[in-house]
Structure formats: structure tokens, C-alpha cells
Enzyme design. Structure first.
Site, short mmCIF file in Angstrom:
data_model
loop_
_atom_site.label_atom_id
_atom_site.label_comp_id
_atom_site.label_asym_id
_atom_site.label_seq_id
_atom_site.Cartn_x
_atom_site.Cartn_y
_atom_site.Cartn_z
N TYR A 277 0.84 -1.20 0.00
CA TYR A 277 0.00 0.00 0.00
C TYR A 277 0.87 1.25 0.00
O TYR A 277 1.96 1.28 0.59
CB TYR A 277 -0.90 0.04 1.24
CG TYR A 277 -1.87 -1.10 1.33
CD1 TYR A 277 -3.20 -0.93 0.92
CD2 TYR A 277 -1.48 -2.35 1.82
CE1 TYR A 277 -4.11 -1.98 1.01
CE2 TYR A 277 -2.38 -3.40 1.90
CZ TYR A 277 -3.69 -3.21 1.49
OH TYR A 277 -4.59 -4.26 1.56
N HIS A 283 -6.90 0.28 -1.30
CA HIS A 283 -6.46 -0.91 -2.03
C HIS A 283 -4.95 -0.86 -2.26
O HIS A 283 -4.38 0.23 -2.43
CB HIS A 283 -7.19 -1.02 -3.37
CG HIS A 283 -8.68 -1.13 -3.24
ND1 HIS A 283 -9.29 -2.27 -2.75
CD2 HIS A 283 -9.67 -0.25 -3.51
CE1 HIS A 283 -10.60 -2.09 -2.74
NE2 HIS A 283 -10.85 -0.87 -3.19
N LYS A 314 -3.15 -4.08 -10.17
CA LYS A 314 -1.91 -3.78 -9.45
C LYS A 314 -0.72 -3.96 -10.39
O LYS A 314 -0.81 -4.65 -11.40
CB LYS A 314 -1.76 -4.70 -8.23
CG LYS A 314 -2.96 -4.68 -7.29
CD LYS A 314 -2.76 -5.59 -6.12
CE LYS A 314 -4.08 -5.86 -5.40
NZ LYS A 314 -4.85 -4.66 -5.06
#
Length: 336
Positions: A277, A283, A314
Site C-alpha cells: 500500500y 487498495h 496492481k
């Protein structure tokens, strides 16, 4: 145009020079141009040239025994069909920007061709990316699977940004060794939790994972005890490594991430060491896997990792650990 194949090299006479000048095929020579096998086959297949004594099938057969020729030709053909000028390069191919060619433009990509089962050696990969970067080119892996489908990956060497989030000083805590982890008695919403450490066991107790514990012990934030006896970081590392042989590697990458203000948490549910993070993001932004710089992983494993990362929005980083530091390598699928 008629070409001649002497068993080693395919050449076109001076009438073939227009192929070089207009579309970047071949290498100029005194008497015309010299074609690579991939170029000759592609031009023959497109009926742009004829090769004396050979059809496409028989010429293909001549080259098919060359190592990795099939996949190399498939990538060459795909890039040409996408409108790129392609020439042999420092890796496998040098690919020019659309509309540009040798003599009038610069190449944009340096492409390495692999199969889905080829191993990725991180040390060698990093060297090739550095070479590409020094030449101001993008480094691309062109991967051919068992069904001859192509996937392109851009590889970047990333530096972590500093001050991703505010890092506040934490008070010191005593922790009790519980198996291969530790328990800290702190109230809910303590500074440790706010900083992204631990998993709440109950209202009074917070459990710290081995990699978190090692980091906090190294910072002097946590004093670990077994009963009334203190446990040193080295002793705990030896103990916890019995159950996790990757712990030293993970600890090195974890420490680097924390040093840049990132908050790493376990990435087990994504099949990797950490989900990471930045700041107060709800998220995670990255998936990170720690590897030795000299480690090798099959391309198929890396492909699954990248697919997973992209599916959950991601970025996929591998932290390659070596004696002089950590190099973060990003793999990303791209459409050329």
C-alpha cells in the site's frame, strides 16, 4: 525480385535496394542487400521476392533446424504485420517506430524472443534492460506459447519513490514469543495498527508476523522476550527460518519497502510475498515477490504473476536481492 541462397546467406541484387530504402529490409552491401532468414521468408510468403530453387516450404525447412527459429520468425512476422520495421538487434530484434526505418529514424524497442517455458534469469535480464536503457530503448520480451500465440511484456527497472506516506515514530513495546511469531499487548487502534503492522487477536492483543517482527526489532521498536529472557533478532531469525526458508530474502525486501514509506502486508492470497500500500490508499498498489538476483523463474510462472496483478489492477514487481542492494523489476503486458 529474384534472390539467391547459397546455403548460408540470401542476397538480392541492386534491384532489391528499394526494399531497404522504402521498407527497411536487409543490410546494404556493395552488390545489393543481404537478407536475414526471417526477412527472406516473410518476403517470400508475401510474394515480394523469389528465391531460386526454393518455395516457402522448402526454404522454411532449410532454416527450421536453427535454434529457436520458428518462434523468432513468428515474432518477426507479427511485428511486420503490425506495421513496424524490424531488424536484427543487440538482443533478437530492433524495432523502429511506425513510419520510421534505418537511416531516417530511431528504433524504439529492443526485443528478446522467448518461449513460455524458458527460464528468466534475473541477473541477465537486469543487464539487458540496463543496456536497453543506456541506448534509450524500451526492453520488450516477446513470448511464444505452445499454441504459437504471442504476448509482449515491457520490462522496467523501477526505483521506489520516497515519502510514500508519513512515517511517524512509534513508542517501544514488549512482545512475547509465540511459536514463530509474537504477541503484543496493545489497545485497539494503537499506533502499531495505524502504521500497518499486525493482526488483531482480540481487544488487548496484536499478533505480529515474523517479517514485521524482525523489522520492528531491528528498529528498536519491539523487544522480544521468551518468558523473562530477551530474544535477539539473530536468534529469532534462525528460529523463524526453520519454517520459512525465504524469510531472510523477504525481510530484506520488506525493510526496503518500509524505508520508502510503503506498507507491505502479506500477499499470500495473490500468490506473492507482499501486497503493498502507498499512503492511505484503501487498495494495495503493488504485488511484490522477493527473489535472489541470480535466481531463475520459468516464464510461465512470471506470466501467471503478471496476469494476476493486472486482474486486480496492481503492478507486478520482483525485488531482486543482491549484495549491493535491491533492484525492483516490473513486468507489464503491453500491446504493440
Amino acid at each position: 525480385m529474384k534472390a539467391i541462397f547459397d546455403g548460408t546467406v540470401i542476397r538480392l541484387g541492386k534491384d532489391g535496394c528499394s526494399l531497404y530504402e522504402q521498407s527497411g529490409y536487409g543490410r546494404m552491401e556493395k552488390e545489393g542487400i543481404r537478407l536475414s532468414p526471417q526477412e527472406a521468408l516473410y518476403l517470400l510468403h508475401r510474394q515480394k521476392i523469389e528465391v531460386a530453387g526454393y518455395s516457402f516450404d522448402t526454404l522454411f525447412s532449410e532454416f527450421a533446424d536453427q535454434r529457436n527459429f520458428m518462434r523468432s520468425f513468428l515474432v518477426y512476422r507479427d511485428l511486420r504485420e503490425r506495421g513496424y520495421v524490424v531488424q536484427p538487434g543487440p538482443h533478437d530484434f530492433r524495432v523502429f517506430r511506425r513510419g520510421e526505418k534505418p537511416g531516417t529514424g530511431e528504433s524504439l524497442y529492443l526485443v528478446r524472443v522467448l518461449s513460455e517455458r524458458d527460464p528468466i534469469h534475473f541477473g541477465k535480464l537486469i543487464e539487458e534492460v540496463v543496456t536497453s536503457r543506456n541506448m534509450r530503448k524500451q526492453y520488450v520480451l516477446a513470448v511464444v506459447d505452445d499454441e504459437e500465440e504471442l504476448t509482449y511484456y515491457e520490462i522496467k527497472l523501477q526505483k521506489l519513490a520516497d515519502a510514500c506516506s508519513d512515517v511517524s515514530e512509534l513508542p517501544s513495546f514488549d512482545a512475547m514469543l509465540t511459536g514463530k511469531s509474537a504477541m503484543v499487548r496493545v489497545p485497539a487502534h494503537s499506533g502499531l495498527e495505524q502504521a500497518g503492522y499486525g493482526k488483531r487477536l482480540d481487544a488487548e492483543r496484536l499478533m505480529l508476523a515474523p517479517v514485521e517482527l524482525l523489522y520492528l526489532m531491528g528498529k528498536g521498536t519491539v523487544l522480544l522476550k521468551k518468558g523473562s529472557e530477551p530474544v535477539s533478532p539473530d536468534k529469532f531469525l534462525a528460529l523463524a527460518s526453520e519454517a520459512d526458508r525465504e524469510l531472510t530474502l523477504k525481510h530484506t525486501v520488506y525493510t526496503e519497502l518500509r524505508g520508502h514509506g510503503f506498507t507491505p502486508r502479506t500477499g499470500y492470497k495473490f500468490g506473492h510475498h507482499f501486497r503493498v500500500y502507498c499512503g492511505k490508499n484503501v487498495h494495495s498498489d503493488l504485488l511484490v515477490h522477493a527473489v535472489e538476483k541470480e535466481a531463475t523463474l520459468p516464464m510461465s510462472v512470471i506470466s501467471r504473476s503478471v496476469r494476476m496483478a493486472h486482474s486486480v489492477k496492481k503492478k507486478m514487481f520482483f525485488g531482486a536481492v543482491h549484495s549491493s542492494g535491491i533492484q525492483f523489476v516490473e513486468f507489464a503486458r503491453i500491446k504493440l
